[in-house]
Structures are given as C-alpha cells and as structure tokens.
Write an enzyme that holds these catalytic residues in place. Structure first.
Site, mmCIF file in Angstrom:
data_model
loop_
_atom_site.group_PDB
_atom_site.id
_atom_site.type_symbol
_atom_site.label_atom_id
_atom_site.label_comp_id
_atom_site.label_asym_id
_atom_site.label_seq_id
_atom_site.Cartn_x
_atom_site.Cartn_y
_atom_site.Cartn_z
ATOM 1 N N GLU A 118 0.819 -1.206 0.000
ATOM 2 C CA GLU A 118 0.000 0.000 0.000
ATOM 3 C C GLU A 118 0.861 1.268 0.000
ATOM 4 O OE1 GLU A 118 -4.114 -1.380 2.099
ATOM 5 O OE2 GLU A 118 -2.297 -1.522 3.309
ATOM 6 N N GLU A 138 -4.332 -9.854 3.528
ATOM 7 C CA GLU A 138 -5.092 -9.538 4.737
ATOM 8 C C GLU A 138 -6.284 -10.466 4.971
ATOM 9 O OE1 GLU A 138 -3.009 -5.686 3.624
ATOM 10 O OE2 GLU A 138 -3.969 -7.346 2.571
#
Length: 264
Positions: A118, A138
């Site tokens: 990210e 995730e």
C-alpha cells in the site's frame, strides 16, 4: 553532494544525493515490517524531502535485499481496535506520497505485501527486481486491507486483477506485476538504486513545474469526469505556456542545446 538527516531515526535511513532523496526502511530483521514508529519516521522524511529545494525526486526502498516491506507489524495489528483501525496509519503516508508535488518512486527488492504494497501504491512509479513478490494477504488474517489497496490497486491494475489479488491473497511475481502494470520496470537487484538514480536525473532535467503538473493532472483527473479532466488539463497548460521555462525549452530545442530551466 550527499547529506544525511533524521539522525534520531531508528527505523529508517535518509540520504540526499541531489536530485534524489532516498528513504530506506531499515528493519531487515523483521522484513521491514511497518510499525507505527516506522510510519512516523517515513512521514517526517517525506515531508523533509518535499521541502528541500535540492530534492527533485523522492524514492522509498527497503534494507537487506529480502523485502521492501512485508506489511504492517502484526504485533501492533493484534492490538488494533475499532478506534485505532479508523486512524489514517498507512493511508496517511500513501496520501502524503500521492499529494507531494515531487515525483515519488518505490524501489522494490523482495517481499512487498500488505501495508508495504500500500505504501508502494501511493508512489507515482514502482520499479522492482526479479525476486520481488506482491500480495494483499489480509483476508487470510480475517481482515481487509486498510492502507488504501481497495481504492488504489484497482485504479492501477484494473478491477479484475485487483479482485484476483485481494480475494485470493496469493503472491504475484515480478513478471506478472509488469504484465498487469503494477510495476513499470524490472531490473537486476544490483541495478535497482542506480536505475532509480538515473530516473531521478532524467526527471530533474525537466522544468520543475512539469512533473508537478503532470502528477496533479493524472491524480486529480482520474477522480472526476472526462470533461472536467480535459478542462483542468487545458487550464494547466495555459498556466505553463506563460512561464519563462516554456520559452527556454522551446528556444533550447530549436537551438539544439540543453535547456537551462529556472523554475519560473
């Protein structure tokens, strides 16, 4: 000329060799996992580079040759509750990288996953080595990405590959990453930082306003309609054609010489 700052930093290294500011995540023993302290130091470094007139390009990389960043520090994620989950955290750094007027580059060697990916998505350009691996794992931890991947990844690689990466959670190698546009260059590990330095020199050869305006047009233009983006582009071009650098650029091209841009 090389200068080092943030001597109090414990999680990063910061070095300026104009025109490049190189920020290194320096937690190789933890595969450069992103702790809150690391984030704080990264944000300080990006802010410092953005305010340094000698810096024209900002790059982020990871120490140790095994990881850019393996993700958020799971010891801290384990203690995260609703209140802390709503804080900007990685999103804040990615937003900062996207908003800074100077071009930003993620120099990736090895693991680039979760929060690390990210951060890289917040950069304007991504360069990696053949050993690099990218993932949004995730879902395997019972959560979803919280640092901007659900918004930025589909804008970069398209909805289909964003769905593949986020729903499946499996790593994507460097070959696939360049095929889907996640990175734009793959270079040998020993050439990674030299390649980024060459990119910085190239970007620094432009009139200072040019990368800044191009970056703003792309980021802001994608958030609105095509009509609004085209209008904004024309206003931006209208501003640049009135600069001294535009006149110098045209003259230098016609006279077959290197331009001497002043940022005016």
């Amino acid at each position: 000329m090389s200068r080092q700052y943030l001597t109090s930093a414990t999680c990063i290294l910061y070095e300026v060799t104009a025109p490049l500011a190189l920020i290194t995540i320096n937690r190789p023993e933890k595969h450069n996992a992103i702790s809150l302290q690391t984030l704080d130091e990264l944000q300080q470094a990006v802010d410092l580079a953005a305010r340094d007139n000698e810096v024209r390009v900002i790059a982020i990389t990871g120490a140790g040759g095994r990881a850019f960043a393996s993700g958020s520090d799971l010891n801290e994620v384990a203690d995260r509750d609703l209140r802390t989950a709503l804080e900007p955290v990685v999103q804040g750094l990615a937003d900062q990288l996207e908003a800074t007027p100077k071009p930003t580059i993620a120099a990736i060697d090895g693991i680039c996953m979760g929060g690390g990916l990210e951060i890289a998505l917040g950069c304007d350009l991504r360069v990696c080595t053949p050993a690099s691996r990218f993932a949004t794992p995730e879902g395997k931890l019972g959560i979803i990405p919280g640092g901007g991947a659900t918004a930025r990844l589909p804008r970069i690689v398209g909805r289909g590959w964003a769905m593949e990466m986020m729903l499946m959670g499996d790593p994507v190698n460097a070959e696939r990453a360049i095929q889907i546009g996640l990175v734009t260059r793959v270079v040998a590990a020993e050439e990674l930082i030299p390649e980024v330095s060459r990119m910085a020199e190239h970007l620094a050869s432009f009139a200072p306003f040019v990368p800044q305006f191009m970056k703003a047009m792309i980021h802001q233009g994608m958030e609105g309609s095509m009509t609004a983006a085209l209008a904004m582009e024309k206003f931006a071009q209208g501003a640049l054609v009135q600069t001294e650098d535009k006149a110098e650029g045209i003259s230098a091209f016609l006279e077959k010489r290197k331009p001497d841009f002043k940022g005016r």
